[in-house]
Design a protein around this motif. Structure first.
Motif, PDB file in Angstrom:
ATOM      1  N   MET A  61      32.848  75.125  55.370  1.00  0.00           N
ATOM      2  CA  MET A  61      32.801  74.386  56.640  1.00  0.00           C
ATOM      3  C   MET A  61      33.892  74.989  57.539  1.00  0.00           C
ATOM      4  O   MET A  61      34.982  75.283  57.093  1.00  0.00           O
ATOM      5  CB  MET A  61      33.137  72.917  56.416  1.00  0.00           C
ATOM      6  N   GLY A  62      33.585  75.153  58.793  1.00  0.00           N
ATOM      7  CA  GLY A  62      34.607  75.635  59.729  1.00  0.00           C
ATOM      8  C   GLY A  62      34.999  77.077  59.515  1.00  0.00           C
ATOM      9  O   GLY A  62      36.150  77.455  59.738  1.00  0.00           O
ATOM     10  N   VAL A  63      34.049  77.909  59.059  1.00  0.00           N
ATOM     11  CA  VAL A  63      34.389  79.321  58.871  1.00  0.00           C
ATOM     12  C   VAL A  63      34.314  80.073  60.191  1.00  0.00           C
ATOM     13  O   VAL A  63      33.738  79.592  61.166  1.00  0.00           O
ATOM     14  CB  VAL A  63      33.445  80.030  57.866  1.00  0.00           C
ATOM     15  N   GLU A  70      42.106  76.905  57.985  1.00  0.00           N
ATOM     16  CA  GLU A  70      43.251  77.252  58.829  1.00  0.00           C
ATOM     17  C   GLU A  70      44.295  78.048  58.046  1.00  0.00           C
ATOM     18  O   GLU A  70      44.428  77.880  56.829  1.00  0.00           O
ATOM     19  CB  GLU A  70      43.928  75.968  59.332  1.00  0.00           C
ATOM     20  N   LEU A  71      45.034  78.876  58.782  1.00  0.00           N
ATOM     21  CA  LEU A  71      46.149  79.601  58.180  1.00  0.00           C
ATOM     22  C   LEU A  71      47.145  78.586  57.591  1.00  0.00           C
ATOM     23  O   LEU A  71      47.431  77.554  58.202  1.00  0.00           O
ATOM     24  CB  LEU A  71      46.852  80.455  59.252  1.00  0.00           C
ATOM     25  N   ASP A  72      47.642  78.877  56.408  1.00  0.00           N
ATOM     26  CA  ASP A  72      48.628  78.035  55.707  1.00  0.00           C
ATOM     27  C   ASP A  72      48.055  76.719  55.183  1.00  0.00           C
ATOM     28  O   ASP A  72      48.795  75.908  54.616  1.00  0.00           O
ATOM     29  CB  ASP A  72      49.861  77.724  56.594  1.00  0.00           C
ATOM     30  N   GLN A  73      46.764  76.479  55.384  1.00  0.00           N
ATOM     31  CA  GLN A  73      46.155  75.212  54.934  1.00  0.00           C
ATOM     32  C   GLN A  73      45.148  75.445  53.805  1.00  0.00           C
ATOM     33  O   GLN A  73      44.198  74.680  53.630  1.00  0.00           O
ATOM     34  CB  GLN A  73      45.471  74.489  56.111  1.00  0.00           C
ATOM     35  N   PRO A 110      26.775  71.780  52.789  1.00  0.00           N
ATOM     36  CA  PRO A 110      26.600  71.009  54.028  1.00  0.00           C
ATOM     37  C   PRO A 110      25.526  71.617  54.941  1.00  0.00           C
ATOM     38  O   PRO A 110      25.342  72.836  54.964  1.00  0.00           O
ATOM     39  CB  PRO A 110      27.966  71.104  54.706  1.00  0.00           C
ATOM     40  N   GLU A 111      24.847  70.729  55.700  1.00  0.00           N
ATOM     41  CA  GLU A 111      23.832  71.209  56.652  1.00  0.00           C
ATOM     42  C   GLU A 111      24.451  72.126  57.701  1.00  0.00           C
ATOM     43  O   GLU A 111      23.806  73.063  58.160  1.00  0.00           O
ATOM     44  CB  GLU A 111      23.169  70.010  57.339  1.00  0.00           C
ATOM     45  N   GLU A 112      25.708  71.860  58.077  1.00  0.00           N
ATOM     46  CA  GLU A 112      26.367  72.652  59.131  1.00  0.00           C
ATOM     47  C   GLU A 112      26.409  74.131  58.790  1.00  0.00           C
ATOM     48  O   GLU A 112      26.485  74.981  59.672  1.00  0.00           O
ATOM     49  CB  GLU A 112      27.820  72.178  59.329  1.00  0.00           C
ATOM     50  N   ILE A 113      26.372  74.477  57.516  1.00  0.00           N
ATOM     51  CA  ILE A 113      26.421  75.898  57.163  1.00  0.00           C
ATOM     52  C   ILE A 113      25.057  76.390  56.652  1.00  0.00           C
ATOM     53  O   ILE A 113      24.945  77.492  56.133  1.00  0.00           O
ATOM     54  CB  ILE A 113      27.521  76.200  56.112  1.00  0.00           C
ATOM     55  N   GLY A 114      24.038  75.542  56.795  1.00  0.00           N
ATOM     56  CA  GLY A 114      22.700  75.979  56.399  1.00  0.00           C
ATOM     57  C   GLY A 114      22.250  75.461  55.051  1.00  0.00           C
ATOM     58  O   GLY A 114      21.197  75.860  54.535  1.00  0.00           O
ATOM     59  N   GLY A 115      23.039  74.560  54.447  1.00  0.00           N
ATOM     60  CA  GLY A 115      22.649  73.988  53.156  1.00  0.00           C
ATOM     61  C   GLY A 115      21.774  72.762  53.332  1.00  0.00           C
ATOM     62  O   GLY A 115      21.411  72.390  54.457  1.00  0.00           O
TER      63      GLY A 115
END
Ligand SMILES: Cc1cc2nc3c(=O)[nH]c(=O)nc-3n(C[C@H](O)[C@H](O)[C@H](O)COP(=O)(O)OP(=O)(O)OC[C@H]3O[C@@H](n4cnc5c(N)ncnc54)[C@H](O)[C@@H]3O)c2cc1C
Length: 302
Positions: free
Chosen positions: A134-136, A264-267, A79-84
């Motif tokens: 995503m969302g790291v 997320e934790l547990d997800q 994804p672009e959001e992480i620089g891809g």
């Protein structure tokens, strides 16, 4: 590229990207194949006694990864959001199909080969940056992602265990919280790229009650391969080959900071499915391409 791109626009984009990718493979990768032709043809020369690739071939694969990253191909599906490059799913399938239609199977420096699933030309969830990131947390974004995007470092996807394959909810690896850290214990099996990876996305049970009800309770941690208690010594041979890029990972009181959580934790189950869904697409595209490659060769022959 936006999610609202039309089918035609995605086809055009895939075609333009593919032209550059095939040129890249022809000019940068095929000469390496030629250079290592003898080694690639003989697994007794290709693998060391411990099942890993001999150093010069491993280094050549690293150089392909870095060049592909610099040319903008390696992380094109991340994804672009992480620089891809953010190429959409349809482009992913079209490009993989065309890549394997042209070059076929058994190409260690291009894609799936005799005993290797990972491709040094195009990253996927089993070795490089993917939707799983995503969302790291800022820690992962700053410390880990740059190396993955540049092709300098790799990751592996550590879900399967000796007693948990199709039944992901049967995971036995556990992570227990200790202050700002988690302590992980367990064994992973059939993990592609484990013998080479700098980091591992390790899936572990963090809430046994939720996991027993299949309602969550599994989390995904990004563990560094140099962590004390982490071992990826065993390389698994696969049918008809002396080795493969699959290995086992043992985790013996491995400590990981809580900011190394993916998602997320547990997800973590959802994070795992993000990776596997992307992988299914890539494998489907590549398999169609290889079938076409086989048909093309058959037609040439008759
Ligand atoms: C080359 C290779 C690379 C791999 N790379 C990775 C990797 O990078 N990361 C990772 O985490 N894993 C990896 N795996 C593991 C892979 O995801 C597992 O092999 C897969 O999940 C199946 O698990 P299993 O092998 O334990 O088979 P099992 O789950 O034991 O299944 C065996 C058979 O039983 C059937 N079966 C299972 N459950 C049921 C049921 N409830 N009802 C009916 N039939 C059922 C299955 O369809 C299958 O035919 C890899 C495997 C291979 C072979």
């Amino acid at each position: 590229m936006t999610e609202t791109a039309t089918r035609e626009e995605v086809h055009d984009l895939a075609k333009a990207t593919l032209d550059g990718l095939l040129q890249f493979v022809d000019s940068e990768v095929l000469p390496l194949e030629e250079k290592f032709r003898d080694v690639l043809a003989d697994e007794r020369k290709l693998f060391r006694d411990d099942g890993r690739l001999v150093d010069e071939v491993a280094e050549a694969r690293l150089s392909v990864r870095k060049k592909s990253a610099a040319a903008g191909f390696y992380a094109m599906f991340a994804p672009e959001e992480i620089g891809g490059g953010g190429l959409p799913a349809l482009a992913n399938v079209l490009i993989l199909e065309a890549l394997y239609r042209k070059y076929g199977p058994g190409r260690l420096f291009i894609g799936w080969s005799n005993a290797f699933l990972g491709s040094p030309v195009v990253a996927s969830f089993i070795d490089g940056p993917s939707r799983m990131f995503m969302g790291v947390t800022d820690a992962v974004r700053n410390d880990v992602l740059p190396g993955l995007l540049a092709g300098e470092k790799t990751v592996c996807f550590g879900l399967t265990e000796p007693n948990a394959g199709s039944d992901v909810w049967g995971l036995q690896t556990k992570a227990v919280r200790d202050g700002d850290e988690w302590v992980i214990n367990g064994t992973k099996q059939w993990i592609t790229n484990a013998p080479y990876a700098d980091h591992a996305a390790i899936f572990a049970v963090t809430n046994p009650e939720l996991a027993a009800e299949h309602k969550g309770g599994i989390s995904c941690f990004l563990v560094d391969a140099v962590s004390p208690g982490y071992s990826a010594d065993t390389v698994l041979p696969i049918m008809g080959h002396v080795a493969s890029d699959c290995g086992m990972i043992t985790l013996d009181d491995v400590r990981v900071s809580s900011d190394r959580l993916l998602g997320e934790l547990d997800q973590g189950f959802q994070i795992g499915m993000l990776g596997i869904s992307e992988g299914r697409l890539m494998i489907a595209g590549g398999c169609v391409g290889m079938s076409e490659w086989a048909l093309d060769r058959s037609l040439e022959y008759v």
